[in-house]
Design a protein around this motif. Structure first.
Motif, PDB file in Angstrom:
ATOM      1  N   PRO A   1      -9.347  -3.856   0.565  1.00 43.58           N
ATOM      2  CA  PRO A   1      -9.964  -4.943   0.942  1.00 43.58           C
ATOM      3  C   PRO A   1      -9.619  -6.538  -0.144  1.00 43.58           C
ATOM      4  N   ASP A   2      -8.731  -5.390  -1.118  1.00 40.40           N
ATOM      5  CA  ASP A   2      -8.325  -7.084  -1.602  1.00 40.40           C
ATOM      6  C   ASP A   2      -6.851  -6.508  -2.085  1.00 40.40           C
ATOM      7  N   GLY A   3      -6.261  -6.196  -1.167  1.00 35.53           N
ATOM      8  CA  GLY A   3      -4.531  -6.442  -1.617  1.00 35.53           C
ATOM      9  C   GLY A   3      -3.612  -4.978  -1.872  1.00 35.53           C
ATOM     10  N   THR A   4      -4.860  -4.508  -2.968  1.00 34.69           N
ATOM     11  CA  THR A   4      -4.058  -3.127  -2.796  1.00 34.69           C
ATOM     12  C   THR A   4      -4.018  -2.334  -2.756  1.00 34.69           C
ATOM     13  N   ALA A   5      -2.983  -1.201  -3.502  1.00 31.20           N
ATOM     14  CA  ALA A   5      -2.470  -0.095  -1.846  1.00 31.20           C
ATOM     15  C   ALA A   5      -2.660   1.086  -3.552  1.00 31.20           C
TER      16      ALA A   5
ATOM     17  N   PRO B   1     -14.152   1.747  -3.500  1.00 29.67           N
ATOM     18  CA  PRO B   1     -14.372   1.205  -4.730  1.00 29.67           C
ATOM     19  C   PRO B   1     -14.772  -0.357  -4.387  1.00 29.67           C
ATOM     20  N   MET B   2     -14.756  -1.343  -3.035  1.00 20.34           N
ATOM     21  CA  MET B   2     -15.594  -2.533  -2.912  1.00 20.34           C
ATOM     22  C   MET B   2     -15.857  -2.313  -1.201  1.00 20.34           C
TER      23      MET B   2
ATOM     24  N   GLY C   1     -15.451  -3.724   2.446  1.00 20.98           N
ATOM     25  CA  GLY C   1     -14.320  -4.722   3.461  1.00 20.98           C
ATOM     26  C   GLY C   1     -13.838  -3.693   4.437  1.00 20.98           C
ATOM     27  N   THR C   2     -12.609  -4.276   4.761  1.00 23.14           N
ATOM     28  CA  THR C   2     -12.038  -3.531   5.749  1.00 23.14           C
ATOM     29  C   THR C   2     -10.927  -2.674   5.257  1.00 23.14           C
ATOM     30  N   PHE C   3     -10.454  -1.242   5.009  1.00 24.03           N
ATOM     31  CA  PHE C   3      -9.434  -0.792   4.867  1.00 24.03           C
ATOM     32  C   PHE C   3      -8.608  -0.354   5.646  1.00 24.03           C
ATOM     33  N   THR C   4      -7.377  -0.054   5.519  1.00 26.69           N
ATOM     34  CA  THR C   4      -6.045   0.666   5.992  1.00 26.69           C
ATOM     35  C   THR C   4      -5.817   2.166   5.526  1.00 26.69           C
ATOM     36  N   ILE C   5      -5.727   2.568   6.097  1.00 23.29           N
ATOM     37  CA  ILE C   5      -4.538   4.416   5.102  1.00 23.29           C
ATOM     38  C   ILE C   5      -3.423   4.200   6.497  1.00 23.29           C
ATOM     39  N   SER C   6      -2.537   3.931   6.087  1.00 21.48           N
ATOM     40  CA  SER C   6      -0.971   4.762   7.057  1.00 21.48           C
ATOM     41  C   SER C   6      -0.713   6.113   6.370  1.00 21.48           C
ATOM     42  N   ILE C   7       0.638   6.520   7.182  1.00 22.06           N
ATOM     43  CA  ILE C   7       0.629   7.438   6.966  1.00 22.06           C
ATOM     44  C   ILE C   7       1.980   7.669   7.523  1.00 22.06           C
ATOM     45  N   ARG C   8       2.817   8.416   6.616  1.00 20.46           N
ATOM     46  CA  ARG C   8       4.444   8.706   6.961  1.00 20.46           C
ATOM     47  C   ARG C   8       4.838   9.833   6.898  1.00 20.46           C
TER      48      ARG C   8
END
Length: 165
Positions: free
Chosen positions: A92-96, A133-134, A136-143
């Motif tokens: 959610p804080d923009g880190t990946a 860790p926090m 909010g909204t999480f995004t998991i991307s896979i390629r």
């Protein structure tokens, strides 16, 4: 008259057994907890290296532990024993957080692992007892991370998250 009475008793016993089995079935199936999150993304006929699939979900409870697994559905056209994936978890804080995962889809003799006949499904745990860790909204991307620019035979990629109690 006596025969009819015995038949009625037998039927009542059968009804009792049926009700008992039905109650037991309902009790067992009500104990199966649905996953916290489960989603699938369809992959094109050829999965290009630059094509990513995304899974977006909300985390509210950061004190809970979660088991995370990948679900892969492939057909008989997939030419390899394994599948390398590049995964990114955007927080959610923009880190990946980034990771590379090797998924073994077939044994050393070419027999597909998991279940299925012409469409094979395998569930691969990637994290157990994981605490986000926090909130909010999480995004998991896979390629895909294979050497080929495009691969065939992978039909769907899924993500399953189960909340542990």
């Amino acid at each position: 008259m006596g025969i009819l009475r015995k038949d009625k008793q037998y039927l009542n016993g059968g009804n009792t057994l049926f009700i008992l089995l039905l109650s037991l079935s309902i009790a067992l199936f009500s104990c199966i907890k649905p996953p916290f999150y489960e989603g699938y993304q369809v992959v094109d006929d050829q999965w290009n290296k630059n094509k990513e699939v995304y899974f977006i979900f909300e985390i509210a409870d950061t004190t809970a532990s979660y088991d995370i697994s990948l679900n892969i559905r492939n057909n008989n056209l997939y030419p390899y024993q394994n599948l390398w994936l590049f995964c990114a978890q955007e927080q959610p804080d923009g880190t990946a957080l980034r990771d590379t995962i090797e998924c073994t889809l077939a044994d050393d003799f070419g027999k597909w692992l998991g279940s299925g006949i012409s469409l094979h499904h395998i569930n691969l745990p990637i994290r157990e007892q994981y605490k986000f860790p926090m909130h909010g909204t999480f995004t998991i991307s896979i390629r895909q991370g294979m050497r080929d620019d495009a691969i065939v035979g992978i039909e769907q990629i899924g993500l399953r998250i189960e909340k542990k109690l």
